[in-house]
Scaffold this motif. Structure first.
Motif, PDB file in Angstrom:
ATOM      1  N   GLU A  44      -9.740 -11.910 -11.874  1.00  0.00           N
ATOM      2  CA  GLU A  44      -8.647 -10.933 -11.815  1.00  0.00           C
ATOM      3  C   GLU A  44      -7.299 -11.604 -12.065  1.00  0.00           C
ATOM      4  OE1 GLU A  44      -8.493  -7.987  -8.648  1.00  0.00           O
ATOM      5  OE2 GLU A  44     -10.559  -8.535  -8.145  1.00  0.00           O
ATOM      6  N   ALA A  45      -6.402 -10.857 -12.684  1.00  0.00           N
ATOM      7  CA  ALA A  45      -5.041 -11.347 -12.916  1.00  0.00           C
ATOM      8  C   ALA A  45      -4.279 -11.368 -11.587  1.00  0.00           C
ATOM      9  CB  ALA A  45      -4.322 -10.441 -13.912  1.00  0.00           C
ATOM     10  N   PRO A  46      -3.330 -12.299 -11.427  1.00  0.00           N
ATOM     11  CA  PRO A  46      -2.538 -12.341 -10.187  1.00  0.00           C
ATOM     12  C   PRO A  46      -1.712 -11.069 -10.016  1.00  0.00           C
ATOM     13  CG  PRO A  46      -2.073 -14.254 -11.580  1.00  0.00           C
ATOM     14  CD  PRO A  46      -2.983 -13.369 -12.344  1.00  0.00           C
ATOM     15  N   LEU A  47      -1.477 -10.694  -8.760  1.00  0.00           N
ATOM     16  CA  LEU A  47      -0.628  -9.538  -8.473  1.00  0.00           C
ATOM     17  C   LEU A  47       0.809  -9.880  -8.817  1.00  0.00           C
ATOM     18  CD1 LEU A  47      -2.058  -8.495  -4.986  1.00  0.00           C
ATOM     19  CD2 LEU A  47      -2.661  -7.578  -7.235  1.00  0.00           C
ATOM     20  N   LEU A  48       1.554  -8.902  -9.289  1.00  0.00           N
ATOM     21  CA  LEU A  48       2.957  -9.116  -9.652  1.00  0.00           C
ATOM     22  C   LEU A  48       3.906  -8.208  -8.880  1.00  0.00           C
ATOM     23  CD1 LEU A  48       2.565  -9.420 -13.531  1.00  0.00           C
ATOM     24  CD2 LEU A  48       2.792 -11.267 -11.876  1.00  0.00           C
ATOM     25  N   GLU A  49       3.495  -6.968  -8.628  1.00  0.00           N
ATOM     26  CA  GLU A  49       4.387  -5.989  -8.009  1.00  0.00           C
ATOM     27  C   GLU A  49       4.285  -6.030  -6.486  1.00  0.00           C
ATOM     28  OE1 GLU A  49       4.794  -1.208  -7.934  1.00  0.00           O
ATOM     29  OE2 GLU A  49       4.624  -2.151  -9.908  1.00  0.00           O
ATOM     30  N   CYS A  50       5.418  -6.168  -5.824  1.00  0.00           N
ATOM     31  CA  CYS A  50       5.476  -6.221  -4.360  1.00  0.00           C
ATOM     32  C   CYS A  50       5.264  -4.810  -3.797  1.00  0.00           C
ATOM     33  CB  CYS A  50       6.834  -6.765  -3.926  1.00  0.00           C
ATOM     34  SG  CYS A  50       7.057  -6.776  -2.130  1.00  0.00           S
ATOM     35  N   PRO A  51       4.349  -4.648  -2.846  1.00  0.00           N
ATOM     36  CA  PRO A  51       4.132  -3.327  -2.263  1.00  0.00           C
ATOM     37  C   PRO A  51       5.287  -2.888  -1.348  1.00  0.00           C
ATOM     38  CG  PRO A  51       2.721  -4.936  -1.200  1.00  0.00           C
ATOM     39  CD  PRO A  51       3.405  -5.636  -2.325  1.00  0.00           C
ATOM     40  N   ALA A  52       6.095  -3.813  -0.876  1.00  0.00           N
ATOM     41  CA  ALA A  52       7.199  -3.476   0.024  1.00  0.00           C
ATOM     42  C   ALA A  52       8.435  -3.007  -0.740  1.00  0.00           C
ATOM     43  CB  ALA A  52       7.547  -4.680   0.898  1.00  0.00           C
ATOM     44  N   CYS A  53       8.846  -3.744  -1.777  1.00  0.00           N
ATOM     45  CA  CYS A  53      10.081  -3.395  -2.483  1.00  0.00           C
ATOM     46  C   CYS A  53       9.836  -2.840  -3.885  1.00  0.00           C
ATOM     47  CB  CYS A  53      11.027  -4.588  -2.555  1.00  0.00           C
ATOM     48  SG  CYS A  53      10.452  -5.946  -3.597  1.00  0.00           S
ATOM     49  N   GLY A  54       8.608  -2.979  -4.398  1.00  0.00           N
ATOM     50  CA  GLY A  54       8.270  -2.430  -5.701  1.00  0.00           C
ATOM     51  C   GLY A  54       8.707  -3.263  -6.893  1.00  0.00           C
ATOM     52  N   LYS A  55       9.303  -4.399  -6.671  1.00  0.00           N
ATOM     53  CA  LYS A  55       9.773  -5.249  -7.775  1.00  0.00           C
ATOM     54  C   LYS A  55       8.664  -6.210  -8.216  1.00  0.00           C
ATOM     55  CE  LYS A  55      14.562  -5.067  -6.266  1.00  0.00           C
ATOM     56  NZ  LYS A  55      15.707  -5.829  -5.769  1.00  0.00           N
ATOM     57  N   PRO A  56       8.653  -6.594  -9.478  1.00  0.00           N
ATOM     58  CA  PRO A  56       7.636  -7.545  -9.970  1.00  0.00           C
ATOM     59  C   PRO A  56       8.025  -8.993  -9.639  1.00  0.00           C
ATOM     60  CG  PRO A  56       9.020  -6.828 -11.775  1.00  0.00           C
ATOM     61  CD  PRO A  56       9.464  -6.054 -10.554  1.00  0.00           C
ATOM     62  N   ALA A  57       8.069  -9.317  -8.353  1.00  0.00           N
ATOM     63  CA  ALA A  57       8.558 -10.622  -7.925  1.00  0.00           C
ATOM     64  C   ALA A  57       7.561 -11.379  -7.053  1.00  0.00           C
ATOM     65  CB  ALA A  57       9.875 -10.439  -7.159  1.00  0.00           C
ATOM     66  N   LEU A  58       6.277 -10.990  -7.088  1.00  0.00           N
ATOM     67  CA  LEU A  58       5.283 -11.692  -6.279  1.00  0.00           C
ATOM     68  C   LEU A  58       4.878 -13.004  -6.928  1.00  0.00           C
ATOM     69  CD1 LEU A  58       2.654  -9.071  -5.046  1.00  0.00           C
ATOM     70  CD2 LEU A  58       4.417 -10.209  -3.729  1.00  0.00           C
ATOM     71  N   TYR A  59       4.613 -13.994  -6.093  1.00  0.00           N
ATOM     72  CA  TYR A  59       4.031 -15.241  -6.575  1.00  0.00           C
ATOM     73  C   TYR A  59       2.924 -15.650  -5.636  1.00  0.00           C
ATOM     74  CZ  TYR A  59       6.754 -17.831  -3.070  1.00  0.00           C
ATOM     75  OH  TYR A  59       7.280 -18.301  -1.895  1.00  0.00           O
ATOM     76  N   LYS A  60       1.929 -16.325  -6.178  1.00  0.00           N
ATOM     77  CA  LYS A  60       0.776 -16.760  -5.412  1.00  0.00           C
ATOM     78  C   LYS A  60       1.120 -18.055  -4.684  1.00  0.00           C
ATOM     79  CE  LYS A  60      -3.200 -16.199  -7.413  1.00  0.00           C
ATOM     80  NZ  LYS A  60      -4.432 -16.399  -8.219  1.00  0.00           N
ATOM     81  N   LYS A  61       0.889 -18.058  -3.387  1.00  0.00           N
ATOM     82  CA  LYS A  61       1.149 -19.250  -2.581  1.00  0.00           C
ATOM     83  C   LYS A  61      -0.065 -20.179  -2.625  1.00  0.00           C
ATOM     84  CE  LYS A  61       3.035 -18.574   1.447  1.00  0.00           C
ATOM     85  NZ  LYS A  61       3.341 -18.051   2.785  1.00  0.00           N
ATOM     86  N   VAL A  62       0.174 -21.458  -2.450  1.00  0.00           N
ATOM     87  CA  VAL A  62      -0.903 -22.431  -2.355  1.00  0.00           C
ATOM     88  C   VAL A  62      -1.229 -22.590  -0.882  1.00  0.00           C
ATOM     89  CG1 VAL A  62      -1.584 -24.814  -2.788  1.00  0.00           C
ATOM     90  CG2 VAL A  62      -0.109 -23.620  -4.412  1.00  0.00           C
ATOM     91  N   SER A  63      -2.481 -22.342  -0.531  1.00  0.00           N
ATOM     92  CA  SER A  63      -2.874 -22.450   0.874  1.00  0.00           C
ATOM     93  C   SER A  63      -4.292 -22.989   0.970  1.00  0.00           C
ATOM     94  CB  SER A  63      -2.769 -21.087   1.555  1.00  0.00           C
ATOM     95  OG  SER A  63      -3.623 -20.156   0.924  1.00  0.00           O
TER      96      SER A  63
END
Length: 85
Positions: free
Chosen positions: A23-42
């Motif tokens: 699957e492609a990484p998520l981009l859209e934030c469910p809280a603010c709706g902006k395409p500003a999500l980034y995948k964290k390393v954990s």
């Protein structure tokens, strides 16, 4: 399927998503709706214990590394005898 952690660059909202590797990484934030999500390393926050896992079923002798067993591998170093000159 792995669980990925994401964080929004704009509103700093954090979330976890269960996604397939393909699957492609998520981009859209469910809280603010902006395409500003980034995948964290954990890292995974669990350890597989008990029977049925490689660590307990296939290792033998002092090679085991079980949580809480208190056993330490043999750390004696081979010493060469000193020779007089």
């Amino acid at each position: 399927m792995p669980i990925y952690e994401y964080q929004c660059n704009d509103c700093e909202h954090e979330l976890e998503a269960l996604q397939a590797l393909s699957e492609a990484p998520l981009l859209e934030c469910p809280a603010c709706g902006k395409p500003a999500l980034y995948k964290k390393v954990s890292a995974a926050a669990f350890r597989l214990k008990g029977g049925g896992w490689y660590e307990t079923d296939f290792k033998t002798g002092n090679k085991r590394n079980l949580a809480g067993d208190g056993a330490k591998p043999d750390t004696k170093a081979d010493k060469k005898p000193e020779t007089a000159s």
